[in-house]
Write a protein that holds these residues in place. Structure first.
Motif, PDB file in Angstrom:
ATOM      1  N   ILE A 379      35.682  43.178  58.647  1.00 38.53           N
ATOM      2  CA  ILE A 379      36.625  42.801  57.592  1.00 38.53           C
ATOM      3  C   ILE A 379      37.140  44.064  56.924  1.00 38.53           C
ATOM      4  CG2 ILE A 379      36.914  41.556  55.412  1.00 38.53           C
ATOM      5  CD1 ILE A 379      34.760  39.635  56.311  1.00 38.53           C
ATOM      6  N   SER A 380      38.461  44.157  56.762  1.00 38.42           N
ATOM      7  CA  SER A 380      39.057  45.286  56.042  1.00 38.42           C
ATOM      8  C   SER A 380      40.083  44.741  55.058  1.00 38.42           C
ATOM      9  CB  SER A 380      39.712  46.268  57.013  1.00 38.42           C
ATOM     10  OG  SER A 380      40.744  45.642  57.743  1.00 38.42           O
ATOM     11  N   TRP A 381      40.223  45.429  53.935  1.00 35.97           N
ATOM     12  CA  TRP A 381      41.149  45.021  52.878  1.00 35.97           C
ATOM     13  C   TRP A 381      42.277  46.054  52.753  1.00 35.97           C
ATOM     14  CZ3 TRP A 381      41.075  40.494  50.194  1.00 35.97           C
ATOM     15  CH2 TRP A 381      39.895  39.734  50.230  1.00 35.97           C
ATOM     16  N   ALA A 382      43.445  45.585  52.358  1.00 39.45           N
ATOM     17  CA  ALA A 382      44.568  46.464  52.033  1.00 39.45           C
ATOM     18  C   ALA A 382      45.252  45.922  50.795  1.00 39.45           C
ATOM     19  CB  ALA A 382      45.560  46.551  53.197  1.00 39.45           C
ATOM     20  N   MET A 383      45.915  46.798  50.061  1.00 38.57           N
ATOM     21  CA  MET A 383      46.673  46.386  48.880  1.00 38.57           C
ATOM     22  C   MET A 383      48.114  46.825  49.077  1.00 38.57           C
ATOM     23  SD  MET A 383      46.172  47.285  44.825  1.00 38.57           S
ATOM     24  CE  MET A 383      47.119  48.801  44.854  1.00 38.57           C
ATOM     25  N   ASN A 384      49.024  45.840  49.030  1.00 38.63           N
ATOM     26  CA  ASN A 384      50.451  46.112  49.244  1.00 38.63           C
ATOM     27  C   ASN A 384      50.680  46.844  50.563  1.00 38.63           C
ATOM     28  OD1 ASN A 384      51.100  44.892  46.815  1.00 38.63           O
ATOM     29  ND2 ASN A 384      50.914  46.812  45.663  1.00 38.63           N
ATOM     30  N   GLY A 385      49.917  46.455  51.602  1.00 37.51           N
ATOM     31  CA  GLY A 385      50.098  47.015  52.931  1.00 37.51           C
ATOM     32  C   GLY A 385      49.407  48.336  53.160  1.00 37.51           C
ATOM     33  N   ILE A 386      48.713  48.908  52.163  1.00 36.24           N
ATOM     34  CA  ILE A 386      48.021  50.203  52.283  1.00 36.24           C
ATOM     35  C   ILE A 386      46.525  49.943  52.233  1.00 36.24           C
ATOM     36  CG2 ILE A 386      47.696  52.470  51.228  1.00 36.24           C
ATOM     37  CD1 ILE A 386      50.483  52.147  50.001  1.00 36.24           C
ATOM     38  N   PRO A 387      45.734  50.553  53.157  1.00 37.90           N
ATOM     39  CA  PRO A 387      44.266  50.345  53.100  1.00 37.90           C
ATOM     40  C   PRO A 387      43.760  50.555  51.687  1.00 37.90           C
ATOM     41  CG  PRO A 387      44.851  51.603  55.062  1.00 37.90           C
ATOM     42  CD  PRO A 387      46.109  51.460  54.260  1.00 37.90           C
ATOM     43  N   VAL A 409      41.498  41.847  33.765  1.00 33.91           N
ATOM     44  CA  VAL A 409      42.759  42.344  34.334  1.00 33.91           C
ATOM     45  C   VAL A 409      43.783  42.490  33.222  1.00 33.91           C
ATOM     46  CG1 VAL A 409      42.326  41.335  36.598  1.00 33.91           C
ATOM     47  CG2 VAL A 409      43.545  40.007  34.865  1.00 33.91           C
ATOM     48  N   GLN A 410      44.741  43.381  33.468  1.00 35.55           N
ATOM     49  CA  GLN A 410      45.767  43.660  32.480  1.00 35.55           C
ATOM     50  C   GLN A 410      47.150  43.489  33.115  1.00 35.55           C
ATOM     51  OE1 GLN A 410      44.999  44.179  29.287  1.00 35.55           O
ATOM     52  NE2 GLN A 410      42.844  43.904  29.916  1.00 35.55           N
ATOM     53  N   THR A 411      48.147  43.307  32.223  1.00 39.21           N
ATOM     54  CA  THR A 411      49.529  43.189  32.692  1.00 39.21           C
ATOM     55  C   THR A 411      49.903  44.433  33.499  1.00 39.21           C
ATOM     56  OG1 THR A 411      50.072  41.885  30.731  1.00 39.21           O
ATOM     57  CG2 THR A 411      51.912  42.844  31.968  1.00 39.21           C
ATOM     58  N   GLY A 412      50.589  44.197  34.618  1.00 37.08           N
ATOM     59  CA  GLY A 412      50.950  45.298  35.506  1.00 37.08           C
ATOM     60  C   GLY A 412      50.007  45.465  36.673  1.00 37.08           C
ATOM     61  N   SER A 413      48.941  44.655  36.724  1.00 40.17           N
ATOM     62  CA  SER A 413      47.978  44.752  37.822  1.00 40.17           C
ATOM     63  C   SER A 413      48.335  43.842  38.986  1.00 40.17           C
ATOM     64  CB  SER A 413      46.565  44.397  37.316  1.00 40.17           C
ATOM     65  OG  SER A 413      46.183  45.276  36.297  1.00 40.17           O
ATOM     66  N   SER A 414      49.499  43.186  38.950  1.00 36.67           N
ATOM     67  CA  SER A 414      49.868  42.274  40.032  1.00 36.67           C
ATOM     68  C   SER A 414      50.027  43.056  41.332  1.00 36.67           C
ATOM     69  CB  SER A 414      51.172  41.551  39.703  1.00 36.67           C
ATOM     70  OG  SER A 414      51.018  40.761  38.543  1.00 36.67           O
ATOM     71  N   ALA A 415      49.586  42.463  42.420  1.00 35.35           N
ATOM     72  CA  ALA A 415      49.676  43.090  43.745  1.00 35.35           C
ATOM     73  C   ALA A 415      49.410  42.031  44.799  1.00 35.35           C
ATOM     74  CB  ALA A 415      48.687  44.250  43.875  1.00 35.35           C
ATOM     75  N   VAL A 416      49.742  42.378  46.053  1.00 33.15           N
ATOM     76  CA  VAL A 416      49.421  41.520  47.184  1.00 33.15           C
ATOM     77  C   VAL A 416      48.304  42.191  47.971  1.00 33.15           C
ATOM     78  CG1 VAL A 416      50.278  40.342  49.237  1.00 33.15           C
ATOM     79  CG2 VAL A 416      51.802  40.736  47.303  1.00 33.15           C
ATOM     80  N   TYR A 417      47.224  41.450  48.222  1.00 36.05           N
ATOM     81  CA  TYR A 417      46.085  41.973  48.968  1.00 36.05           C
ATOM     82  C   TYR A 417      46.081  41.356  50.363  1.00 36.05           C
ATOM     83  CZ  TYR A 417      44.413  43.923  44.584  1.00 36.05           C
ATOM     84  OH  TYR A 417      44.308  44.647  43.439  1.00 36.05           O
ATOM     85  N   GLN A 418      45.833  42.237  51.353  1.00 32.70           N
ATOM     86  CA  GLN A 418      45.749  41.772  52.734  1.00 32.70           C
ATOM     87  C   GLN A 418      44.303  41.839  53.202  1.00 32.70           C
ATOM     88  OE1 GLN A 418      48.272  44.262  52.016  1.00 32.70           O
ATOM     89  NE2 GLN A 418      49.731  42.604  51.723  1.00 32.70           N
ATOM     90  N   CYS A 419      43.853  40.739  53.800  1.00 29.76           N
ATOM     91  CA  CYS A 419      42.520  40.680  54.391  1.00 29.76           C
ATOM     92  C   CYS A 419      42.701  40.606  55.899  1.00 29.76           C
ATOM     93  CB  CYS A 419      41.756  39.464  53.872  1.00 29.76           C
ATOM     94  SG  CYS A 419      40.211  39.156  54.754  1.00 29.76           S
TER      95      CYS A 419
END
Length: 1283
Positions: A379-387, A409-419
């Motif tokens: 299993i590997s994780w990425a955030m916004n397409g970057i490891p 969490v705080q405002t501005g921490s929104s992101a897409v995580y890839q598993c």
């Protein structure tokens, strides 16, 4: 302490996972991208269609898209063949200018906005392939009866793999069963062969699904021989030696053909299909049995295919691993084979893919990526397409293997995580966003929605909501005295209110309230609890005699607010489409019952919420024996009575007459109107034969008389006696005339016309029409006139072509009809008074110009605009300035156009043109005539091309310039190439010539060679079409060999049949014949052969001899080829013919010859057994390779061996230039056309290939001097030659 924290985290995962299942962020709120549609990972494309790689995503703001190809950025904007759809990332690749295979590769889509980046799966794009079958020579297979046999298929490897099936020449599937079956790889197996398996058309077909094409292998010939019969027949030829040394095949125990050995292994992936096969040979045919050594077969997922030879298990799971045993048995024994199955698994989700997470500032959350597989995946994780290890550090985020924990969490921490979960057999890639929002609650369920349920059923009332923090849902009913959180109510975690058993008192208004720390939102919905649908009178079991009628009743009680629909079934299927079956609102009637009507009838009553059904059986029996039944037409109905009399209706009742053993099907009611149409009877209505009353709708001002006719299977009865006269009172008209229109016949009038009412429609005496009109948008008041006994009125003195509003109203002595509708029309047209202005031409190319003009104002057209006409004509060519005097051409452009195209123009010419507008009256004045010039175009072909002065290695070409210069000729291009005897073209030579040249001499050509020449002229625009010519250099001293062979004749009653073989390139072939002793002045008679290789000469006279030859005429300057002359003698016609076969002396002579041949054969075989030599053997000793001896041209005999080339023809045979051997017509088959595998077929097996010449599917028989070793096939051929 650490264990306690892990437990808290696990509980938090479960809690949040349960809540977020219902979360769906409205698109009007900020959110990272979410991939909504993407192409499959393994994407096989059709090379004939454009490539479409899908990538769609949603987000706020709407995301932008980019692509990678094979791991690097794919610049779609700079590729002219690639287009990205607007508001989408979907790529559309146009393959009209580039082959599809150029775009094969691995593609990945990226969707991004300011809140994050989502990525798609890797899409592997591959072109589907349906390669042709490799060409091979398939030899006939000769097998002994009873042995096993395998016919290989070996199809070409396609993408995806093809579907294999076996058929014959007639495209019928070959019969298969326990003895003959197809394996999984497509080969055809025979456990034992029988005599009936002999055939010459075992054809393996491969169907490629993506391209919907079918390839076929060359037909395989199988001959099953009975040893005893063959040995007895040909023993004399082979010194009493058997063709086969094996003993006759006896019964034998089974042996596995596939798989081999006693055990094998197989690997299959979880979720895929497991197929194992065991095919055995033996005599008698073995049967195959399957079992699982380590347990039972999964009954619901297991099937047996190919006559039990294939075991198939679908949706494989880990429990299907283990040992499987197939057993083949017959009366003589049993054999076993064990297959060890290992189950591996590509990664798969345990509890679903990670879910999007919506958090308010300061909240905690968890993303979980739980997956399994065999072997265990990584299993590997990425955030916004970057490891994630390369992403910016975030103290609120902690990664623990398959889990990411977010705290505070705080405002501005929104992101897409890839598993990404992967192992050796595949991968899973999932996007899940974390969206940090602060949003008051809102309810997404439609406001004032009405839910309807049936009493005692479950009611589910939605309250889909959104907010951040997640809102809490509470429910109220009607007065809102208390929340609904106890029996009979239950509130689900997603806000849905459930009433397990709804009752009438649960109906009412419900309010759901969603609240969080930022506010509250309420939504109102309604619940209606309906009464159930019930059948209160069910159909009953019926026994009825054949020919009688039967009625099934089905009465229903239902909620009055629901609309019921009744459906009848017979034996759980639709009712037969038969007019004898009559469906009413609460019954089914079957008339004239037959044996086929027996069965179970079911009535189903459906509403939008529920249904009920009931069934009954119908039994049909024979009637009590009675004297012969006489069927006749029914007697006419009697006792016609009129009741319930009203102004516009009356009820008619009658008594049916005798049916005469044939049930009445219907009654026909007719009327006579003695006021308007005395003596004429008209059909009014029909009613079923079971009814005797009808309610009739009538018209005013009529004198009705009614009569009734009955209809049964024999026909209509005589009409009944008429009823009494029923008179309806007059009334004002109910309707006005239809078809009202206005038009002009002159420029200053308006004709108003309409379709008049009939006397029956007038409703009373004194019918006339009130005609009204007024000028549209000018007059406020209507002008009217009364018209009687006419259907049109002419208004004179009107302005030219102005719009009018029209009305026509029907009036009689009792009043006027309803207010008429307004119709529209125009007064008369006149010719247009203006011409189009600003007329100009835009020359687009040498043959096309576009004409532009301004619209003529509507008021100057003075009529309905029909269009514009462009008159144009060619004044002269710029090459030759004399006028052409061409007729004017006209192009009409219908409608309100302001431009039009003039196609088909002559290049390099001056054209004149003008434009006119036209309406319904005619054309207007002409516009000023304009001119335009077309530019130079490509020239036409040269007028002539002549070959002169042919020499041994040179010739001269002379030509004339093109008739159509279409510009200034800048030069000529001459191309030429040699052509061999098989019409194959050689290399092309090209020569550029100046414009003033009209001849050229070509030196250094090959002698005795046929050439093809192409000459075209050029202008600055380009080269025009070429003129071609053919010629041959002067033939050398030695002429080429004759292309004819095996010329023979057969004289019969119908004439002389001349046959030959021909392999030359010439198409003009004919037969010439002349009397044997004819003088030199007589001409040869000709007979064209039209491409065949035999011809019947019917005009030969009996008792004469003729010289016959074949002639192949080539080009005009090439000498013809002639065959050797053949002497044909036509016997004289005898006055009395005797059948020689019936003469005793002939029969005795034949018997003596047969006996002599038999003695000689016996002596030959005795000599062979002694090892002696005979003439054929001597030939073998004399020549090391007789098969490749060259032939002499003059006497058609073999010369000395002098050439080592392959594929020399055998003695007595002729081989065409393409290397194939002509077969007998009787061996012709569809496979002969197209070299086997080249033939293609549609999905349904229909032939779509093109005939491309017959292929040699059988060797030519050897001559007597062949040294080929004896074989069973040659033995059979030898036998055939004696029969």
């Amino acid at each position: 302490m650490m264990a306690r924290r892990r437990m808290d985290a696990a509980l938090l995962v479960l809690f949040l996972g349960h809540l977020v299942t219902a979360l769906e962020v409205p698109l009007d709120l900020p959110q990272p991208p979410t991939i909504t549609h993407q192409s499959p990972k393994d994407f096989i494309i059709d090379p004939r269609e454009n490539i479409i790689i899908h990538c769609d995503a949603k987000g706020k703001p709407h995301p932008s898209f980019s692509w990678t190809r094979n791991g690097t950025h794919f610049d779609t904007e700079n590729d002219p063949n690639v287009n990205m759809r607007s508001h989408s990332g979907t790529l559309v690749v146009d393959i009209s200018r580039e082959k599809a295979e150029h775009y094969e590769g691995v593609y990945q889509c990226t969707a991004r906005n300011k809140h994050g980046t989502a990525v798609s799966n890797n899409v592997v794009v591959r072109q589907s392939r349906s390669p042709l079958w490799s060409k091979e020579r398939v030899k006939p297979i000769v097998v002994q009866e009873g042995v096993s046999l395998m016919l290989p298929c070996r199809p070409p490897a396609g993408l995806p793999p093809p579907i294999i099936f076996w058929m014959d020449n007639n495209f019928q599937r070959l019969p298969q069963g326990k003895r003959v079956s197809q394996s999984l790889n497509g080969d055809l197996y025979f456990s034992n062969v029988r005599k009936e398996d002999s055939r010459n058309d075992y054809i393996c077909y491969a169907r490629f699904p993506h391209t919907q094409t079918i390839q076929q292998k060359q037909p395989i010939t199988v001959r099953v021989l009975n040893l005893d019969a063959i040995n007895d027949t040909v023993a004399a030829f082979y010194n009493d030696t058997d063709l086969f040394s094996e003993a006759p095949v006896d019964e034998r125990r089974p042996i596995f053909l596939i798989p081999s050995g006693s055990s094998s292994s197989k690997m299959v992936l979880r979720g895929h299909i497991l197929e194992m096969e065991c095919i055995a040979e033996g005599l008698p045919t073995p049967e195959i049995l399957w079992s699982k050594v380590s347990g039972d077969l999964p009954a619901m997922r297991t099937s047996f295919l190919h006559y039990n030879k294939t075991l198939r298990i679908v949706n494989v799971s880990e429990s299907d691993a283990g040992d499987y045993r197939c057993k083949a048995r017959n009366q003589l024994g049993t054999v076993h084979h064990t297959i060890h199955v290992a189950v591996k698994a590509a990664p798969y989700w345990i509890s679903g893919a990670p879910r999007n997470l919506v958090l308010a500032p300061g909240e905690n959350g968890v993303l979980t990526c739980r997956a399994s597989g065999t072997p265990k995946p990584s299993i590997s994780w990425a955030m916004n397409g970057i490891p994630i290890e390369n992403s910016p550090k975030d103290l609120s985020r902690k990664v623990e293997d398959d889990t990411i924990i977010f705290t505070d969490v705080q405002t501005g921490s929104s992101a897409v995580y890839q598993c990404n979960v992967s192992n050796d057999y595949g991968y899973l890639l999932s996007n899940a966003f974390v969206n940090v929002l602060s949003e008051p609650p809102r309810v997404l369920t439609e406001a004032n929605k009405v839910y309807q349920v049936i009493t005692n059923s479950k009611a589910l009332i939605d309250c889909s909501s959104f907010g951040s923090p997640i809102p809490k849902i509470t429910w109220f009913k009607d007065s809102r005295s208390s929340t609904l959180d106890g029996d009979p109510y239950f509130v689900h975690d997603n806000g849905t209110l459930e009433i397990n058993v709804a009752q009438a008192q649960n109906s009412g208004k419900y309010t759901c309230a969603a609240r969080n720390s930022l506010g509250i939102y309420e939504n109102h919905v309604y619940l209606e609890v309906k009464e159930p649908t019930r059948i209160v009178k069910q159909p009953e079991y019926k026994v009825v005699q054949r020919g009688r009628s039967v009625v099934f009743e089905c009465k229903v009680k239902h909620d009055p607010s629901l609309i019921p629909t009744m459906t009848w079934l017979k034996d759980d299927g639709e009712l037969p489409d038969d007019e004898r079956l009559i469906v009413d609102s609460d019954s089914l009637t079957i008339t004239d019952v037959t044996e086929n009507d027996a069965g179970v009838y079911t009535c189903i009553m459906n509403t939008t919420l529920d249904n009920d059904s009931a069934s009954a059986e119908l039994t049909v029996v024979e009637g009590t024996p009675t004297p012969a039944v006489v069927y006749e037409r029914p007697d006419p109905p009697t006792d016609l009575e009129l009741t319930d009399q009203k102004k516009r209706s009356v009820q008619l009742t009658w008594t049916p007459g005798d049916e005469h053993n044939s049930p009445t099907q219907k009654f026909l009611i007719q009327y006579e109107d003695s006021l308007h149409h005395r003596g004429q009877w008209h059909n009014l209505t029909e009613v079923p034969g079971t009814k005797t009353t009808v309610h009739l709708k009538l018209s005013p001002h009529a004198h009705y008389t009614f009569r009734v006719l009955a209809l049964n299977a024999e026909g209509f009865s005589r009409p009944s006696f008429p009823s009494r006269v029923y008179k309806t009172d007059p009334a004002a008209p109910d309707e006005n005339p239809t078809g009202v229109r206005g038009f002009g016949t002159e420029h200053n009038n308006l004709v108003i016309s309409w379709t008049p009412l009939t006397g029956f429609q007038s409703n009373g005496p004194g019918l006339h029409y009130k005609v009204m009109w007024r000028q549209k948008a000018v007059d406020l008041d209507w002008t009217s006139v009364t018209v009687a006994n006419n259907s049109q009125f002419v208004v004179s003195g009107t302005p030219t072509f102005v719009p009018y509003e029209l009305k026509v109203q029907a009036v009689n002595d009792h009043g006027a009809g309803p207010e008429p509708a307004i119709a529209h029309g125009y007064s008369g047209e006149d010719l247009p008074i203006a011409a189009p202005e600003n007329v100009q031409a835009v020359v687009l190319n040498s043959t096309l110009a576009e004409i532009h003009w301004d619209h003529v104002p509507v008021n100057l057209i003075r009529g309905h605009l029909k269009g514009y006409k462009v008159y144009y004509w060619k004044k002269h060519s710029l090459h030759k300035h004399n006028p052409d005097h061409m007729e004017k051409d006209i192009l009409t452009f219908s409608g309100n156009h302001s431009h039009g195209m003039l196609p088909g123009l002559h290049p390099f010419s001056i054209y004149s043109f003008n434009v006119r507008v036209y309406n319904g009256k005619g054309e207007g004045p002409v516009s000023p005539t304009q001119q335009f010039k077309t530019p130079e175009g490509v020239p036409g072909p040269p007028t002539s091309l002549v070959v002169t002065n042919p020499n041994l290695d040179s010739l001269t070409l002379e030509w004339s310039p093109p008739r159509e210069h279409n510009g200034h000729i800048t030069g000529y291009t001459l191309r030429y190439q040699p052509v061999n005897n098989s019409n194959e073209l050689g290399p092309v030579e090209e020569l550029a010539l100046t414009a003033n040249e009209t001849s050229v001499t070509l030196p250094h050509l090959k002698y005795s060679t046929y050439y093809k020449f192409y000459l075209n002229a050029k202008t600055v625009t380009g080269a025009g079409p070429a003129i071609s010519q053919e010629a041959v250099t002067i033939v050398d001293e030695v002429r080429p060999a004759s292309p004819f062979g095996n010329v023979s004749s057969l004289v019969g009653e119908d004439g002389a049949l001349i046959s030959w073989e021909y392999w030359g390139p010439e198409k003009n072939v004919y037969v010439e014949y002349i009397l044997e002793n004819s003088e030199g002045e007589e001409e040869w008679q000709k007979e064209l052969v039209n491409g065949s290789q035999n011809v019947m000469l019917k005009d030969l006279k009996g008792g004469l001899s003729y010289r016959v030859r074949l002639v192949a005429k080539g080009h005009h300057d090439q000498l013809p080829h002639c065959s050797k002359e053949l002497l044909v003698t036509v016997p004289a016609v005898a006055s009395r013919q005797v059948d020689i076969a019936t003469q005793g002396w002939f029969i005795g002579l034949m018997c003596a010859i047969a006996l002599l041949i038999l003695i000689l054969l016996i002596i030959c075989f005795i000599q062979r057994n002694k090892g002696g030599k005979y003439p054929v053997k001597e030939k073998e000793d004399a020549h090391t390779d007789p098969e490749f001896q060259p032939m002499k041209d003059d006497d058609c005999t073999f010369g000395e061996y002098s050439d080592n080339e392959d594929h020399k023809p055998l003695k007595g045979s002729r081989t065409p230039s393409n290397g194939t051997v002509k077969r007998d017509d009787s061996d012709d088959s569809l496979v002969d056309y197209g070299d086997g595998g080249d033939g293609q077929f549609n999905e349904d097996g229909s032939f779509i290939g093109q005939y491309s010449g017959k292929s040699a599917s059988r060797d030519t028989a050897e001559g007597h001097e062949s040294s080929e070793a004896p074989s069973p096939i040659n033995a059979m051929n030898s036998l055939n030659s004696f029969v």
